[in-house]
Design a protein around this motif. Structure first.
Motif, PDB file in Angstrom:
ATOM      1  N   THR A  55     -36.509  10.573 -83.595  1.00  0.00           N
ATOM      2  CA  THR A  55     -37.139   9.368 -83.071  1.00  0.00           C
ATOM      3  C   THR A  55     -38.080   8.755 -84.106  1.00  0.00           C
ATOM      4  OG1 THR A  55     -37.021  10.285 -80.843  1.00  0.00           O
ATOM      5  CG2 THR A  55     -38.508   8.428 -81.164  1.00  0.00           C
ATOM      6  N   ASP A  56     -38.889   9.598 -84.733  1.00  0.00           N
ATOM      7  CA  ASP A  56     -39.811   9.111 -85.767  1.00  0.00           C
ATOM      8  C   ASP A  56     -39.052   8.529 -86.955  1.00  0.00           C
ATOM      9  OD1 ASP A  56     -41.930   9.897 -84.188  1.00  0.00           O
ATOM     10  OD2 ASP A  56     -42.208  11.810 -85.242  1.00  0.00           O
ATOM     11  N   ALA A  57     -37.999   9.217 -87.385  1.00  0.00           N
ATOM     12  CA  ALA A  57     -37.209   8.734 -88.518  1.00  0.00           C
ATOM     13  C   ALA A  57     -36.525   7.409 -88.184  1.00  0.00           C
ATOM     14  CB  ALA A  57     -36.181   9.785 -88.924  1.00  0.00           C
ATOM     15  N   PHE A  58     -36.002   7.300 -86.977  1.00  0.00           N
ATOM     16  CA  PHE A  58     -35.341   6.070 -86.557  1.00  0.00           C
ATOM     17  C   PHE A  58     -36.346   4.922 -86.503  1.00  0.00           C
ATOM     18  CE2 PHE A  58     -33.513   3.127 -83.430  1.00  0.00           C
ATOM     19  CZ  PHE A  58     -32.230   2.999 -83.935  1.00  0.00           C
ATOM     20  N   SER A  59     -37.525   5.191 -85.940  1.00  0.00           N
ATOM     21  CA  SER A  59     -38.571   4.171 -85.872  1.00  0.00           C
ATOM     22  C   SER A  59     -39.015   3.738 -87.267  1.00  0.00           C
ATOM     23  CB  SER A  59     -39.781   4.698 -85.093  1.00  0.00           C
ATOM     24  OG  SER A  59     -39.413   4.977 -83.775  1.00  0.00           O
ATOM     25  N   ASP A  60     -39.147   4.699 -88.180  1.00  0.00           N
ATOM     26  CA  ASP A  60     -39.521   4.373 -89.557  1.00  0.00           C
ATOM     27  C   ASP A  60     -38.453   3.505 -90.228  1.00  0.00           C
ATOM     28  OD1 ASP A  60     -41.843   5.811 -89.261  1.00  0.00           O
ATOM     29  OD2 ASP A  60     -41.094   7.603 -90.311  1.00  0.00           O
ATOM     30  N   MET A  61     -37.188   3.832 -89.990  1.00  0.00           N
ATOM     31  CA  MET A  61     -36.098   3.059 -90.574  1.00  0.00           C
ATOM     32  C   MET A  61     -36.136   1.617 -90.062  1.00  0.00           C
ATOM     33  SD  MET A  61     -31.978   3.519 -90.233  1.00  0.00           S
ATOM     34  CE  MET A  61     -32.009   3.001 -88.526  1.00  0.00           C
ATOM     35  N   ARG A  63     -38.736   0.010 -88.898  1.00  0.00           N
ATOM     36  CA  ARG A  63     -39.919  -0.628 -89.476  1.00  0.00           C
ATOM     37  C   ARG A  63     -39.671  -1.027 -90.931  1.00  0.00           C
ATOM     38  NH1 ARG A  63     -43.098   3.411 -88.061  1.00  0.00           N
ATOM     39  NH2 ARG A  63     -43.141   3.137 -85.837  1.00  0.00           N
ATOM     40  N   ASP A  64     -38.982  -0.173 -91.680  1.00  0.00           N
ATOM     41  CA  ASP A  64     -38.676  -0.490 -93.076  1.00  0.00           C
ATOM     42  C   ASP A  64     -37.766  -1.710 -93.186  1.00  0.00           C
ATOM     43  OD1 ASP A  64     -40.193   1.647 -93.904  1.00  0.00           O
ATOM     44  OD2 ASP A  64     -38.478   2.971 -94.291  1.00  0.00           O
ATOM     45  N   ILE A  65     -36.818  -1.826 -92.277  1.00  0.00           N
ATOM     46  CA  ILE A  65     -35.866  -2.934 -92.331  1.00  0.00           C
ATOM     47  C   ILE A  65     -36.482  -4.231 -91.815  1.00  0.00           C
ATOM     48  CG2 ILE A  65     -33.681  -3.815 -91.410  1.00  0.00           C
ATOM     49  CD1 ILE A  65     -32.692  -0.894 -91.400  1.00  0.00           C
ATOM     50  N   PHE A  66     -37.158  -4.166 -90.676  1.00  0.00           N
ATOM     51  CA  PHE A  66     -37.642  -5.376 -90.022  1.00  0.00           C
ATOM     52  C   PHE A  66     -39.142  -5.613 -90.173  1.00  0.00           C
ATOM     53  CE2 PHE A  66     -33.776  -4.224 -87.669  1.00  0.00           C
ATOM     54  CZ  PHE A  66     -33.074  -5.398 -87.807  1.00  0.00           C
ATOM     55  N   ARG A  68     -43.093  -5.088 -89.428  1.00  0.00           N
ATOM     56  CA  ARG A  68     -43.879  -4.769 -88.229  1.00  0.00           C
ATOM     57  C   ARG A  68     -43.414  -5.531 -86.994  1.00  0.00           C
ATOM     58  NH1 ARG A  68     -46.172  -0.052 -88.464  1.00  0.00           N
ATOM     59  NH2 ARG A  68     -47.131   0.266 -90.468  1.00  0.00           N
ATOM     60  N   ARG A  69     -42.448  -6.431 -87.160  1.00  0.00           N
ATOM     61  CA  ARG A  69     -41.960  -7.194 -85.996  1.00  0.00           C
ATOM     62  C   ARG A  69     -41.211  -6.238 -85.058  1.00  0.00           C
ATOM     63  NH1 ARG A  69     -40.224 -10.936 -90.322  1.00  0.00           N
ATOM     64  NH2 ARG A  69     -38.428  -9.578 -90.331  1.00  0.00           N
ATOM     65  N   GLN A  70     -41.731  -6.021 -83.906  1.00  0.00           N
ATOM     66  CA  GLN A  70     -41.083  -5.166 -82.916  1.00  0.00           C
ATOM     67  C   GLN A  70     -40.830  -6.002 -81.665  1.00  0.00           C
ATOM     68  OE1 GLN A  70     -40.181  -1.921 -83.382  1.00  0.00           O
ATOM     69  NE2 GLN A  70     -40.870  -2.119 -85.490  1.00  0.00           N
ATOM     70  N   SER A  71     -39.893  -6.905 -81.756  1.00  0.00           N
ATOM     71  CA  SER A  71     -39.654  -7.829 -80.658  1.00  0.00           C
ATOM     72  C   SER A  71     -38.299  -7.568 -80.021  1.00  0.00           C
ATOM     73  CB  SER A  71     -39.721  -9.264 -81.156  1.00  0.00           C
ATOM     74  OG  SER A  71     -38.656  -9.499 -82.061  1.00  0.00           O
ATOM     75  N   ARG A  72     -38.001  -8.342 -79.006  1.00  0.00           N
ATOM     76  CA  ARG A  72     -36.711  -8.229 -78.334  1.00  0.00           C
ATOM     77  C   ARG A  72     -35.569  -8.599 -79.276  1.00  0.00           C
ATOM     78  NH1 ARG A  72     -36.539  -9.840 -72.151  1.00  0.00           N
ATOM     79  NH2 ARG A  72     -37.978  -8.250 -71.428  1.00  0.00           N
ATOM     80  N   THR A  73     -35.826  -9.525 -80.161  1.00  0.00           N
ATOM     81  CA  THR A  73     -34.789  -9.942 -81.108  1.00  0.00           C
ATOM     82  C   THR A  73     -34.368  -8.777 -81.992  1.00  0.00           C
ATOM     83  OG1 THR A  73     -35.739 -12.157 -81.109  1.00  0.00           O
ATOM     84  CG2 THR A  73     -34.208 -11.629 -82.887  1.00  0.00           C
ATOM     85  N   VAL A  74     -35.330  -8.003 -82.462  1.00  0.00           N
ATOM     86  CA  VAL A  74     -35.023  -6.840 -83.289  1.00  0.00           C
ATOM     87  C   VAL A  74     -34.198  -5.842 -82.482  1.00  0.00           C
ATOM     88  CG1 VAL A  74     -36.025  -4.877 -84.516  1.00  0.00           C
ATOM     89  CG2 VAL A  74     -37.033  -7.136 -84.781  1.00  0.00           C
ATOM     90  N   GLY A  75     -34.578  -5.615 -81.227  1.00  0.00           N
ATOM     91  CA  GLY A  75     -33.822  -4.707 -80.367  1.00  0.00           C
ATOM     92  C   GLY A  75     -32.398  -5.175 -80.145  1.00  0.00           C
TER      93      GLY A  75
END
Length: 145
Positions: A55-61, A63-66, A68-75
């Motif tokens: 989970t941490d690795a996936f979240s870091d990946m 964050r690295d790609i997108f 700090r934007r954590q929006s619905r669009t990213v999801g």
């Protein structure tokens, strides 16, 4: 006949009486691609639930790609990736016209009782994939939020 082929047979079996058997291969490609993407997303979510490190690795990946934007669009973009991978993969492997024609020729030679059973097996696979995906999303909202 395997479960993936059963999904094509289900579409053929359902659409042939309506005179739309020509659309069965395209529908089968779409449904199979969607079911495989659902299964892949389910596997990722279950892995995230079982492994905090993943989970941490996936979240870091993400964050690295997108950033700090954590929006619905990213999801939505992240969820779209498996569909963009599996739909063409299905279309150019099991979903080719020649493969489909051989499958349907074999299916047509079967007794009616076998046809119904195989068609049902394909439908159950798709519905189970969809329900598993929904359950995994609900679990992720409960445990990963």
């Amino acid at each position: 006949m395997n479960i993936l082929q059963a999904l094509y047979c289900n579409q053929y079996y359902e659409l042939k009486p309506k005179g739309k058997e020509a659309a069965a291969r395209v529908n089968g490609n779409r449904l199979l691609g969607i079911a495989l993407a659902f299964n892949f997303i389910l596997l990722v979510i279950l892995t995230m639930l079982a492994s905090p490190d993943f989970t941490d690795a996936f979240s870091d990946m993400v964050r690295d790609i997108f950033g700090r934007r954590q929006s619905r669009t990213v999801g939505k973009l992240i969820a779209l990736i498996p569909f963009l991978i599996f739909l063409p993969l299905v279309q150019f492997t099991i979903g080719r016209q020649s493969t489909y024609d051989r499958l349907i020729a074999r299916f047509e030679l079967m007794p009616e009782s076998n046809k119904k059973q195989i068609s049902r097996k394909g439908l159950v696979y798709f519905i189970t994939s969809m329900l598993g995906f929904v359950a995994a999303v609900v679990l992720s909202l409960i445990f990963l939020a």
